[in-house]
Design an enzyme around this catalytic site. Structure first.
Site, PDB file in Angstrom:
ATOM      1  N   GLY A   1       0.818  -1.193   0.000  1.00 48.08           N
ATOM      2  CA  GLY A   1       0.000   0.000   0.000  1.00 48.08           C
ATOM      3  C   GLY A   1       0.859   1.252   0.000  1.00 48.08           C
TER       4      GLY A   1
ATOM      5  N   GLN B   1       3.736   6.462   2.389  1.00 47.33           N
ATOM      6  CA  GLN B   1       3.795   7.912   2.626  1.00 47.33           C
ATOM      7  C   GLN B   1       2.727   8.604   1.782  1.00 47.33           C
ATOM      8  OE1 GLN B   1       7.491   9.744   1.561  1.00 47.33           O
ATOM      9  NE2 GLN B   1       6.860  11.781   2.222  1.00 47.33           N
TER      10      GLN B   1
ATOM     11  N   GLY C   1       4.541  14.237  -4.620  1.00 50.93           N
ATOM     12  CA  GLY C   1       4.247  12.802  -4.586  1.00 50.93           C
ATOM     13  C   GLY C   1       3.799  12.255  -5.928  1.00 50.93           C
ATOM     14  N   GLU C   2       4.293  12.873  -7.027  1.00 47.73           N
ATOM     15  CA  GLU C   2       3.827  12.433  -8.345  1.00 47.73           C
ATOM     16  C   GLU C   2       4.241  11.009  -8.676  1.00 47.73           C
ATOM     17  OE1 GLU C   2       3.612  13.890 -13.006  1.00 47.73           O
ATOM     18  OE2 GLU C   2       4.105  15.305 -11.409  1.00 47.73           O
ATOM     19  N   ARG C   3       5.411  10.565  -8.200  1.00 44.27           N
ATOM     20  CA  ARG C   3       5.823   9.180  -8.455  1.00 44.27           C
ATOM     21  C   ARG C   3       4.859   8.203  -7.778  1.00 44.27           C
ATOM     22  NH1 ARG C   3       9.950   7.366  -6.244  1.00 44.27           N
ATOM     23  NH2 ARG C   3      10.542   5.779  -7.735  1.00 44.27           N
ATOM     24  N   ARG C   4       4.504   8.506  -6.528  1.00 44.70           N
ATOM     25  CA  ARG C   4       3.536   7.657  -5.815  1.00 44.70           C
ATOM     26  C   ARG C   4       2.179   7.683  -6.510  1.00 44.70           C
ATOM     27  NH1 ARG C   4       4.214  10.801  -0.632  1.00 44.70           N
ATOM     28  NH2 ARG C   4       5.817  11.863  -1.839  1.00 44.70           N
TER      29      ARG C   4
ATOM     30  N   ASN D   1      10.523  19.374  -3.684  1.00 46.91           N
ATOM     31  CA  ASN D   1      11.233  18.549  -4.667  1.00 46.91           C
ATOM     32  C   ASN D   1      12.730  18.813  -4.682  1.00 46.91           C
ATOM     33  OD1 ASN D   1       9.575  16.712  -6.634  1.00 46.91           O
ATOM     34  ND2 ASN D   1       8.247  18.421  -6.133  1.00 46.91           N
TER      35      ASN D   1
ATOM     36  N   ARG E   1      14.774  16.518  -2.554  1.00 49.58           N
ATOM     37  CA  ARG E   1      14.893  15.104  -2.933  1.00 49.58           C
ATOM     38  C   ARG E   1      16.310  14.797  -3.420  1.00 49.58           C
ATOM     39  NH1 ARG E   1      10.058  12.530  -3.426  1.00 49.58           N
ATOM     40  NH2 ARG E   1      11.019  10.944  -4.736  1.00 49.58           N
TER      41      ARG E   1
END
Length: 302
Positions: A75, A78, A95-98, A130, A133
């Site tokens: 799931g 974060q 959180g675009e990757r998620r 970002n 990161r």
């Protein structure tokens, strides 16, 4: 999968509250805003749009697939962060990757922190988060810094305070944007490092930047070798990098041997310059008329 199902159930009650037209929250002062703003809420994934201010433009397919596999098993660990645009309509802040991986897996909902922010605040939140990161490439970071300066109207000094970086660090990143776009792409794709880029910035002409860039890639030059090459380009000013590189004269073996024979035979200093192809000249200096006549007699046999 039980673990993933349990995590997906987070914030269900708050999600229902957001779908009630009579409780449409538009500001932090609205009724029930404290129950939603800053809390983790389970949102319909289709109610979220991608953030146009997102500084990241490259998403590694393999890494995205690995994240999707992790989400499929565990799931969302974060939550993503979104801002509320309207009734049951949200926009990604971070959180675009998620978000992309969750859509790839086929999730219908995703846990999200909800914020109320205008476009400028949203841009700043997205860019600042970002920048922190570790997986952004140098050009993405440089573009993020430049957008913050241009669109939020902050100085490098103020930006330094906001992102917790030295001003010199910010300056070094932004200077990378002076490189030819082809070189910027090469840096993003990993053909050269930021160290190579920082050396190439010292070359003003884009065509010369590209010429040296091609040499770096083809010869696999290190950062130190690149710095030496750029330094050679700058000295003398205006000459090309290739022509200013120090040339090593390779004297043919027959010349080096013959020079010693001539010196001994003439009892005089002999200067010989020759190319690797065997062409050259012999110079025999003299310091008086007597010495010239002595050398002449030896050479003519008179």
């Amino acid at each position: 999968m039980a673990k993933a199902t349990k995590k997906q159930a987070l914030g269900r009650g708050l999600s229902a509250l957001l779908k009630d037209p009579e409780n449409d929250i538009k500001s932090v002062s609205d009724k029930n805003a404290d129950k939603v703003i800053g809390n983790v809420v389970e949102l319909d994934i289709d109610s979220i749009e991608v953030n146009p201010f997102q500084p990241r433009s490259n998403f590694n397919d393999e890494a995205l697939e690995e994240l999707a596999s992790s989400i499929r098993e565990l799931g969302i660990i974060q939550p993503i962060t979104v801002r509320k645009l309207g009734f049951n309509k949200f926009q990604l802040v971070s959180g675009e990757r998620r978000f992309r991986a969750s859509k790839k897996v086929g999730l219908s909902t995703i846990p999200s922190y909800i914020r109320i922010a205008n476009d400028q605040e949203s841009l700043e939140m997205a860019l600042v988060e970002n920048i922190q990161r570790q997986d952004l490439d140098p050009i993405e970071i440089a573009l993020s810094y430049q957008r913050l300066i241009d669109e939020i109207q902050v100085t490098q000094e103020k930006l330094s305070d906001r992102v917790g970086k030295k001003r010199s660090t910010i300056t070094n990143y932004i200077r990378l944007l002076r490189l030819d776009p082809i070189i910027q792409t090469g840096m993003r794709d990993g053909f050269i490092s930021m160290g190579h880029g920082r050396a190439l910035i010292n070359i003003d002409k884009k065509k010369d930047q590209l010429a040296i860039y091609e040499k770096i890639v083809s010869d696999r030059l290190s950062v130190r070798e690149t710095e030496r090459l750029v330094k050679a380009y700058k000295e003398p000013k205006g000459a090309s990098a290739e022509t200013t590189r120090p040339k090593e004269e390779t004297v043919p073996e027959f010349v080096s041997k013959g020079m010693e024979v001539l010196k001994e035979y003439l009892s005089a200093k002999v200067d010989i310059s020759a190319s690797s192809k065997g062409k050259g000249k012999i110079v025999i200096p003299f310091h008086s008329e007597e010495e010239f006549e002595r050398i002449q007699k030896i050479m003519t046999g008179e």
